[in-house]
Design a protein around this motif. Sequence first.
Motif, mmCIF file in Angstrom:
data_model
loop_
_atom_site.group_PDB
_atom_site.id
_atom_site.type_symbol
_atom_site.label_atom_id
_atom_site.label_comp_id
_atom_site.label_asym_id
_atom_site.label_seq_id
_atom_site.Cartn_x
_atom_site.Cartn_y
_atom_site.Cartn_z
ATOM 1 N N ASN A 89 0.831 -1.210 0.000
ATOM 2 C CA ASN A 89 0.000 0.000 0.000
ATOM 3 C C ASN A 89 0.863 1.257 0.000
ATOM 4 N N LEU A 90 1.933 1.252 0.777
ATOM 5 C CA LEU A 90 2.723 2.472 1.002
ATOM 6 C C LEU A 90 3.443 2.961 -0.250
ATOM 7 N N PHE A 91 3.756 2.039 -1.187
ATOM 8 C CA PHE A 91 4.509 2.468 -2.377
ATOM 9 C C PHE A 91 3.764 3.571 -3.126
ATOM 10 N N LEU A 92 2.435 3.467 -3.141
ATOM 11 C CA LEU A 92 1.654 4.441 -3.910
ATOM 12 C C LEU A 92 1.593 5.793 -3.185
ATOM 13 N N THR A 93 1.567 5.746 -1.860
ATOM 14 C CA THR A 93 1.590 6.977 -1.065
ATOM 15 C C THR A 93 2.945 7.681 -1.243
ATOM 16 N N ILE A 94 4.015 6.886 -1.317
ATOM 17 C CA ILE A 94 5.346 7.447 -1.605
ATOM 18 C C ILE A 94 5.349 8.090 -2.992
ATOM 19 N N ARG A 114 0.471 18.628 -3.770
ATOM 20 C CA ARG A 114 0.900 17.431 -3.055
ATOM 21 C C ARG A 114 0.827 17.580 -1.539
ATOM 22 N N TYR A 115 -0.183 18.316 -1.077
ATOM 23 C CA TYR A 115 -0.437 18.416 0.363
ATOM 24 C C TYR A 115 -1.430 17.340 0.814
ATOM 25 N N ASN A 116 -2.665 17.453 0.324
ATOM 26 C CA ASN A 116 -3.783 16.675 0.864
ATOM 27 C C ASN A 116 -4.020 15.420 0.035
ATOM 28 N N PHE A 117 -3.940 14.246 0.688
ATOM 29 C CA PHE A 117 -4.187 13.012 -0.063
ATOM 30 C C PHE A 117 -5.205 12.112 0.620
ATOM 31 N N GLN A 118 -5.746 11.185 -0.172
ATOM 32 C CA GLN A 118 -6.674 10.168 0.342
ATOM 33 C C GLN A 118 -6.404 8.858 -0.390
ATOM 34 N N PHE A 119 -6.216 7.804 0.368
ATOM 35 C CA PHE A 119 -5.969 6.483 -0.209
ATOM 36 C C PHE A 119 -6.902 5.446 0.424
ATOM 37 N N THR A 120 -7.236 4.423 -0.351
ATOM 38 C CA THR A 120 -7.883 3.252 0.242
ATOM 39 C C THR A 120 -6.915 2.074 0.104
ATOM 40 N N GLY A 121 -7.395 0.847 0.101
ATOM 41 C CA GLY A 121 -6.509 -0.316 0.010
ATOM 42 C C GLY A 121 -7.293 -1.553 -0.357
ATOM 43 N N GLN A 122 -6.628 -2.692 -0.338
ATOM 44 C CA GLN A 122 -7.297 -3.964 -0.634
ATOM 45 C C GLN A 122 -7.815 -4.630 0.643
ATOM 46 N N ARG A 123 -7.027 -4.561 1.708
ATOM 47 C CA ARG A 123 -7.378 -5.270 2.956
ATOM 48 C C ARG A 123 -7.029 -4.390 4.143
ATOM 49 N N PHE A 124 -7.907 -4.398 5.115
ATOM 50 C CA PHE A 124 -7.709 -3.595 6.331
ATOM 51 C C PHE A 124 -7.944 -4.505 7.530
ATOM 52 N N PHE A 125 -6.910 -4.705 8.312
ATOM 53 C CA PHE A 125 -7.036 -5.578 9.487
ATOM 54 C C PHE A 125 -7.031 -4.723 10.744
ATOM 55 N N ARG A 126 -7.987 -4.974 11.604
ATOM 56 C CA ARG A 126 -8.028 -4.309 12.901
ATOM 57 C C ARG A 126 -6.854 -4.788 13.727
ATOM 58 N N SER A 141 8.949 2.342 -10.218
ATOM 59 C CA SER A 141 8.888 1.475 -9.033
ATOM 60 C C SER A 141 9.182 2.261 -7.767
ATOM 61 N N HIS A 142 8.678 1.757 -6.656
ATOM 62 C CA HIS A 142 8.944 2.349 -5.342
ATOM 63 C C HIS A 142 9.135 1.220 -4.347
ATOM 64 N N GLY A 143 10.322 1.169 -3.752
ATOM 65 C CA GLY A 143 10.553 0.165 -2.728
ATOM 66 C C GLY A 143 10.309 0.768 -1.360
ATOM 67 N N CYS A 144 9.833 -0.044 -0.430
ATOM 68 C CA CYS A 144 9.677 0.451 0.937
ATOM 69 C C CYS A 144 9.501 -0.716 1.899
ATOM 70 N N PRO A 145 9.818 -0.471 3.181
ATOM 71 C CA PRO A 145 9.524 -1.447 4.226
ATOM 72 C C PRO A 145 8.120 -1.193 4.776
#
Lengths: 506, 466
Positions: free
Chosen positions: A263-268, A418-430, A485-489
């Motif tokens: 998920n984070l690669f796209l936010t980067i 590039r201030y305000n962003f909104q993202f969703t995802g595929q899976r969200f675990f509590r 591409s974007h790599g991240c931990p």
Amino acid sequence: MASKPDTGPGRIDPEFTSYPLRQLADAALARAAELGAEHADFRAERIRGQQIRLSDGRLETQFDADDLGLAVRVVVDGTWGFASAVDLTTDAAVRAAQEAVDVARVAAAISTERIELAAEPGYGEVSWVSAYEIDPLDVSVADKIELLARWSSGLLADSRITHVDASLNQVRETKFYCDGATTALQQRVRVDPEVTAVAVEPDGRFETMRTLAPPAGRGYEYLTGTGWDFDAELVELPSLLAEKLAAPSVEAGRYDLVIDPSNLFLTIHESIGHATELDRALGYEAAYAGTSFATLDKLGSLQYGSPVMNITGDRTAKHGLATIGYDDEGVAGQSWNLIAGGVLTGYQLDRRMARLEGFGRSNGCAFADSPGHMPIQRMANVSLQPAKDGPSTAELIAGVTDGIYIVGDKSWSIDMQRYNFQFTGQRFFRIRNGQLAGQLRDVAYQATTTDFWNAMEAVGGPQTYVLGGAFNCGKGQPAQVAPVSHGCPSVVMRGIRILNTVEEAA
Amino acid sequence: MSQHSPQHAVDIALRSARGDDCIVIADESSTANLRWAGNTLTTNGVSRTRQLTVIAISRAAGGARVGVVSRAGVRDEQIADVVAEASEAAAEGSPAEDAQPLATSAPPLPASAPAWDDPPAATEIGVFSGFAGELGNAFANAASADRLLYGYAEHQITSTFLGTSTGLRLRHDQPTGRLELNAKSADLARSSWAGVSTRDFRDVDVMALEAELAQQLGWAARSVELPAGRYETLLPPSAVSDLMAYMYWSAGARDAVDGRTVFSKPGGTRVGERLSSMPLTMFSDPGTPGLQCAPFVIAHASRRISSVFDNGEPSPRTEWISGGTLAALIQTRYSAQLSGLPYTPWVDNLTMQADGSSASLTEMVAGTTRGLLLTCLWYVRDVDPQTLLLTGLTRDGVYLVENGEVVGAVNNFRFNESPVAMLDRVTEAGATQPTLPRELSDYFTRAAMPPLRVEGFNMSSVSQAS
């Protein structure tokens, strides 16, 4: 950069190299010089693409694209001129040079900034081929359809799955560049396999779940076990999707987040990659893609994020989608810091901007998506570095009392600075008391870039690092599409605003 | 007809086809563009492309197999290779789900349509000869008042030649032009935007647009900070067009029948349901003056809302929403069978109008007690397909209207809104006018929309962008 030992010009598309590329370049560059151009470069490209898409196991799309052409770019009396042609003939090359000079002379009347280019060493005759084993375009269409059909039927056999989309995009890009000092012949391939499962309830409610496998600068071997285990991922999809469909809707509010690299690669990409493009910071994209809050006056001082944030730009990462030996201005691929210890330290450059703003040398980010387009500054692989000996994703989750673990990318949107962003995802675990406690639905996270990155408490170790990416980054007018591409931990973010997307639509 | 002509290429390809059916599409395209920033030209270019697409169809027991190869810059002696590649792809492929017989009779064409044998139409940099001079004047005008102009002008002409093994020979010439003009104050804190769609740049008055932008920057002399929330909002035609075009693209019958869009309902689709209490009608019509587009299907590949088998079928005027009620979805002949609804293919323009509405945006501002006036939308993406919830940003001017007058500029917002749900909160629609969808203009420029007054538009958070 020399050719890698396991690659070489022998693997480069023979149909492309059968054209008299050097001769065309010489003819175009000579004509441009005769007509008074102070700079000229010549580019020829062949871009082969193939899209295959199955709907519920049946063939919906098969499309083979093959783009070929040449381009001449000149600077005449400090003004750009650009022209392209579809025929790879000496006549067409000479005509394009003439036309580019004509365009520059017309444009001079309404241009006030003088174009000058940062110096780059000449590399002579060089070639470069990306790291892959099997050219996907050498594999038969039948084999590819059969593999996608097998993936689809496996999922459709599960009663919890209503529909399956399976697709495979493949590209082979072969380029010849010549500016007199450097002559580069290069080829790279990329593949993007995707499978989406859909579950529809009798009452009409539906949910989808897509595979997390990122698009990669790899060959067909990526689909058959090298670099990703598709079988393992696909077998988990039905139960994950069923759990998501039955999951409770999220309660809007602030949460601590553990964000997975998928998920984070796209936010980067959106909040760092585009924000550190110097052409945006200088306003060249102001009317279209937008500008950047990270303006030049903040270089060296902007606290972009927390001290654990270290971001690099590179055109060298193995299997990276923006990786190349030499860019479309003959600049050798490099790796450099964009953010160090949370502070803005660099930008992505091309030769013109490097000279204009006194950076000395370009870091090699010029790219044109086709022979018909002029190169502009495009994104390098922009990546968040992991912490040496850092924690695993499970250890990061263990440090969160009340939060959400977000996996996979889906919806994305960010403003023109590039201030305000909104993202969703595929899976969200509590996450409750350091443990995963089932999935949630209807989650979106929303933040301002610097607030978000300054809320990053910890980054995971190298064992959590994944190179994600996309084929379809858009920029420029005329619009150009670039792969990156974007790599991240995995990371931990504290106190991020979560929205409920059903409430937002109410 | 000369050698190397697209018409000739279509004939050669059809002659060399060995399969049961074949469709050939030759596209000749030329483009000229100018781009500027900070009152100076930054990039420019002219380009020409020639694309040959061969769709080979092999019909056998078990279904029709299709192979599609689309190649740029094909020379006459290479045409047979492209056909062979397409045939090979068809032989290797599996049966296409959307298989249908090919069209055999020509659709009705307008009297102005060019003849098959006429040379392809083309544009060149000269299309801007009058415009570029005016643009230079606009730069000078803006510079004298400490304003900076940014923007882009593009003109493209594509001549498409479509031939089939069933004897069809159809041609369409499509001019597509657009101008985007963005004005900023010298400190870049204030920004305004205007966009127009044009067929030939002869109707573009850049000085008038520059004056309009100057007026909007003037409104922004006073700034007002407002928090996120739901506001009565006046959406000008450009903002409406981006939302409505997104909805149009999401209105494929195939996905609706599969139960995976906002237009799905258990066992079918929502066609026939009322979406708005206002008498809004949204339609596509290839003959709409100024927005003319192909009156027949041109499909280079089969996808969710297109089928190569439909090439050459008529694509006539279709009402998607009639008097506030969902009337049709985008169909292929295959999806029409699945959905049991009429065959209503995609058409490359979109118009919305409200019966009996004649109010201008200025009049709607005058009739506003308190509300927001937008300029355009940006970075619009779908968030939840179940409701077609979209997110995006306001851009280049949000204004506060009080007691019938613009009283200042407001910060930008991120919105979260579904265009489908929004239709039911429209309380006023003005007169329809041609506009340019800002977000979608790389792909879709032909739109005419009314300004809308929407109750409770969901501004989800503040964006610091200016």
